[in-house]
Design an enzyme around this catalytic site. Sequence first.
Site, mmCIF file in Angstrom:
data_model
loop_
_atom_site.group_PDB
_atom_site.id
_atom_site.type_symbol
_atom_site.label_atom_id
_atom_site.label_comp_id
_atom_site.label_asym_id
_atom_site.label_seq_id
_atom_site.Cartn_x
_atom_site.Cartn_y
_atom_site.Cartn_z
ATOM 1 N N ASN A 129 51.972 47.818 36.854
ATOM 2 C CA ASN A 129 51.217 47.733 38.301
ATOM 3 C C ASN A 129 52.142 48.153 39.412
ATOM 4 O O ASN A 129 53.199 47.308 39.791
ATOM 5 C CB ASN A 129 50.643 46.216 38.075
ATOM 6 C CG ASN A 129 50.022 46.090 39.476
ATOM 7 O OD1 ASN A 129 49.779 47.089 40.204
ATOM 8 N ND2 ASN A 129 49.289 44.813 39.807
ATOM 9 N N LYS A 177 55.548 46.028 38.997
ATOM 10 C CA LYS A 177 55.481 44.893 38.112
ATOM 11 C C LYS A 177 55.314 45.421 36.618
ATOM 12 O O LYS A 177 54.730 46.399 36.454
ATOM 13 C CB LYS A 177 54.062 44.194 38.364
ATOM 14 C CG LYS A 177 54.177 42.765 38.937
ATOM 15 C CD LYS A 177 53.030 42.153 38.988
ATOM 16 C CE LYS A 177 52.817 41.324 40.243
ATOM 17 N NZ LYS A 177 51.475 40.726 40.233
ATOM 18 N N HIS A 184 39.306 44.146 41.089
ATOM 19 C CA HIS A 184 39.643 43.025 40.049
ATOM 20 C C HIS A 184 38.745 43.101 38.673
ATOM 21 O O HIS A 184 38.787 42.368 38.054
ATOM 22 C CB HIS A 184 39.765 41.674 40.769
ATOM 23 C CG HIS A 184 40.305 41.356 41.779
ATOM 24 N ND1 HIS A 184 39.749 40.881 42.794
ATOM 25 C CD2 HIS A 184 41.854 41.442 42.196
ATOM 26 C CE1 HIS A 184 40.789 40.910 43.893
ATOM 27 N NE2 HIS A 184 41.798 41.079 43.387
ATOM 28 N N HIS A 222 37.271 35.254 40.589
ATOM 29 C CA HIS A 222 38.760 35.556 40.877
ATOM 30 C C HIS A 222 38.927 35.236 41.926
ATOM 31 O O HIS A 222 38.945 35.942 43.047
ATOM 32 C CB HIS A 222 38.937 37.147 40.252
ATOM 33 C CG HIS A 222 40.530 37.595 40.516
ATOM 34 N ND1 HIS A 222 41.212 37.848 39.462
ATOM 35 C CD2 HIS A 222 41.142 37.626 41.496
ATOM 36 C CE1 HIS A 222 42.198 38.139 39.728
ATOM 37 N NE2 HIS A 222 42.459 38.086 41.124
ATOM 38 N N LEU A 223 39.619 33.822 42.243
ATOM 39 C CA LEU A 223 40.232 33.639 43.552
ATOM 40 C C LEU A 223 41.581 33.426 43.675
ATOM 41 O O LEU A 223 42.477 32.529 43.211
ATOM 42 C CB LEU A 223 39.483 32.113 43.961
ATOM 43 C CG LEU A 223 37.927 32.202 43.563
ATOM 44 C CD1 LEU A 223 37.647 30.608 43.929
ATOM 45 C CD2 LEU A 223 37.221 33.109 44.656
ATOM 46 N N GLY A 224 42.469 34.573 44.186
ATOM 47 C CA GLY A 224 43.871 34.569 44.295
ATOM 48 C C GLY A 224 44.171 34.998 45.975
ATOM 49 O O GLY A 224 43.505 34.495 46.739
ATOM 50 N N ARG A 274 42.781 38.804 54.476
ATOM 51 C CA ARG A 274 41.440 39.571 54.743
ATOM 52 C C ARG A 274 40.158 38.760 54.901
ATOM 53 O O ARG A 274 40.140 37.755 54.498
ATOM 54 C CB ARG A 274 41.211 40.489 53.305
ATOM 55 C CG ARG A 274 41.977 41.613 53.375
ATOM 56 C CD ARG A 274 41.785 42.701 52.303
ATOM 57 N NE ARG A 274 43.061 42.705 51.448
ATOM 58 C CZ ARG A 274 43.167 42.545 50.358
ATOM 59 N NH1 ARG A 274 42.057 42.398 49.525
ATOM 60 N NH2 ARG A 274 44.123 42.796 49.497
ATOM 61 N N GLU A 286 42.549 29.142 39.242
ATOM 62 C CA GLU A 286 43.310 28.530 38.319
ATOM 63 C C GLU A 286 44.057 27.216 38.548
ATOM 64 O O GLU A 286 44.345 26.349 37.675
ATOM 65 C CB GLU A 286 44.244 29.368 37.456
ATOM 66 C CG GLU A 286 43.834 30.608 36.858
ATOM 67 C CD GLU A 286 44.865 31.607 36.511
ATOM 68 O OE1 GLU A 286 45.877 31.450 36.250
ATOM 69 O OE2 GLU A 286 44.412 32.890 36.511
HETATM 70 P P1 ADP Z 1 47.382 38.048 43.370
HETATM 71 O O1 ADP Z 1 46.032 38.336 43.989
HETATM 72 O O2 ADP Z 1 48.608 38.602 44.266
HETATM 73 O O3 ADP Z 1 47.508 38.311 41.950
HETATM 74 P P2 ADP Z 1 47.395 35.341 42.691
HETATM 75 O O4 ADP Z 1 46.088 35.312 41.671
HETATM 76 O O5 ADP Z 1 48.666 35.224 42.139
HETATM 77 O O6 ADP Z 1 47.601 36.550 43.432
HETATM 78 O O7 ADP Z 1 47.008 34.380 43.976
HETATM 79 C C1 ADP Z 1 48.159 33.739 44.708
HETATM 80 C C2 ADP Z 1 47.514 32.979 45.698
HETATM 81 O O8 ADP Z 1 46.960 31.662 45.001
HETATM 82 C C3 ADP Z 1 48.551 32.236 46.521
HETATM 83 O O9 ADP Z 1 48.702 32.873 47.740
HETATM 84 C C4 ADP Z 1 47.948 30.727 47.072
HETATM 85 O O10 ADP Z 1 46.949 31.034 48.119
HETATM 86 C C5 ADP Z 1 47.053 30.391 45.736
HETATM 87 N N1 ADP Z 1 47.761 29.420 44.958
HETATM 88 C C6 ADP Z 1 48.620 29.549 43.868
HETATM 89 N N2 ADP Z 1 49.101 28.552 43.318
HETATM 90 C C7 ADP Z 1 48.312 27.542 43.853
HETATM 91 C C8 ADP Z 1 48.182 26.130 43.911
HETATM 92 N N3 ADP Z 1 48.679 25.363 43.114
HETATM 93 N N4 ADP Z 1 47.135 25.508 44.836
HETATM 94 C C9 ADP Z 1 46.574 26.264 45.633
HETATM 95 N N5 ADP Z 1 46.589 27.567 45.606
HETATM 96 C C10 ADP Z 1 47.441 28.193 44.995
#
Ligand code: ADP
Length: 392
Positions: free
Chosen positions: A10, A17, A180, A208-210, A230, A323
């Site tokens: 990536n 990565k 995603h 997909h919540l990141g 964003r 997750e």
């Molecule tokens: P990316 O889209 O960069 O791959 P990820 O899916 O790894 O991102 O998500 C990262 C985000 O997830 C962090 O910025 C944070 O907001 C959230 N996160 C990670 N671990 C936790 C946790 N234990 N509790 C709540 N939010 C979390």
Amino acid sequence: MSDKLVMAVNAGSSSLKYKLYRLEGLEVVCGGLVDRIGHEDGIFKLTYNGETTKEVLPIMDHHKGVELILNALTSKGIVKDKNDIVAIGHRVVQGGKYFSKSALFDADTEKKIADLTPLDPLHAPAHLMGFHAFKEAVPEAVAVAVFDTAYHQTMEEEDYLFPIPYELSEKYDCRRYGAHGTSHRYLAEKAIAAYLGGHKGTRIITCHLGSGSSLAAIRTPLGGVMMGTRSGDLDPSVSYYLSEQMGLSSAEVYDLLNKKSGFLGVSGLSNDTRDVEEGYFKGDRRCITASNLFARRVADYIGQYFVRLGGVDLIVFSAGIGENSPFYRKLVLDRVKEALGIVIDEKKNEKAFGGKEELISAPDSPVKVAVIPTDEEKMIASDAVKAYEGKL
Ligand code: ADP
């Protein structure tokens, strides 16, 4: 066992990565990150056998990054010869209208990705740099491009078209592409096998919540929730109004909506939901607002997709927040459970974090809810294997 290996890559503008797999069975061998490319204090990380090593050194370009990775693999004896890496899958964010599945990374693919730069100026040049660096170092390896947008290409016109003048949609390929997709594809395949008795044609909503977030109604994916920095969906007049009021150019407003909005902008504290969640429980008003706004928007998408699919069998939570955060899952589910009749097993929800897969709905819930850790790299590696075997 064969020594053949496959790499998932990536490449971003200042990072690379990587994850290395055995070709047979796709067992993970090692992985890591080259970060701060273009800086004197570049970072090289490698995780192997549960141990992570980190070096800080000048890494002025992607070629140097790839050299570091390959040298480390051979010098540590992880790989006998770099040419044992027979296939390399590259993540590509934007495949535009051209790609509805992964493609061999040949001259034609390269040209199309370059042509798509105006649609994704942030990632496209970086993906090409990553590709060239690996191509030069391991020229014999089969290279394959795996597009985030490919999985969403089955969207119907009514789902991907924006209500702007039709000629402009056509002329500039200005439409919804989805995000995603590789993660949503992984989650859907996994969910169908694990929770829906292998039945295709079931209705799944994957969340997909990141740090970047998107939801997909499988088979009808869309996008647009609030994210780390964003804004997500907005009334378009917001851009115009802010640019007039603040005297900003459209590029500056775009930057504001991309990098200073979302959780960061609303909470005023952080883009990381761990901080915002902490603020919520301390009673910080803006952290409470940011959390509620996020949950409201995710819940609204679930509602929209529920109607679009004519019901739902399974909702999947994934990525950093999905997750790991029972709190945010509950905040979202509390907003949809009444309408959808969802019954959550609170204890299971509380225990699902840190890479655990778990069904968090109660047995009598008419809609299942699962937490499934995503694995985009594995999908990329698996497509690289297919390309190597001529089965793409
Ligand atoms: P990316 O889209 O960069 O791959 P990820 O899916 O790894 O991102 O998500 C990262 C985000 O997830 C962090 O910025 C944070 O907001 C959230 N996160 C990670 N671990 C936790 C946790 N234990 N509790 C709540 N939010 C979390």
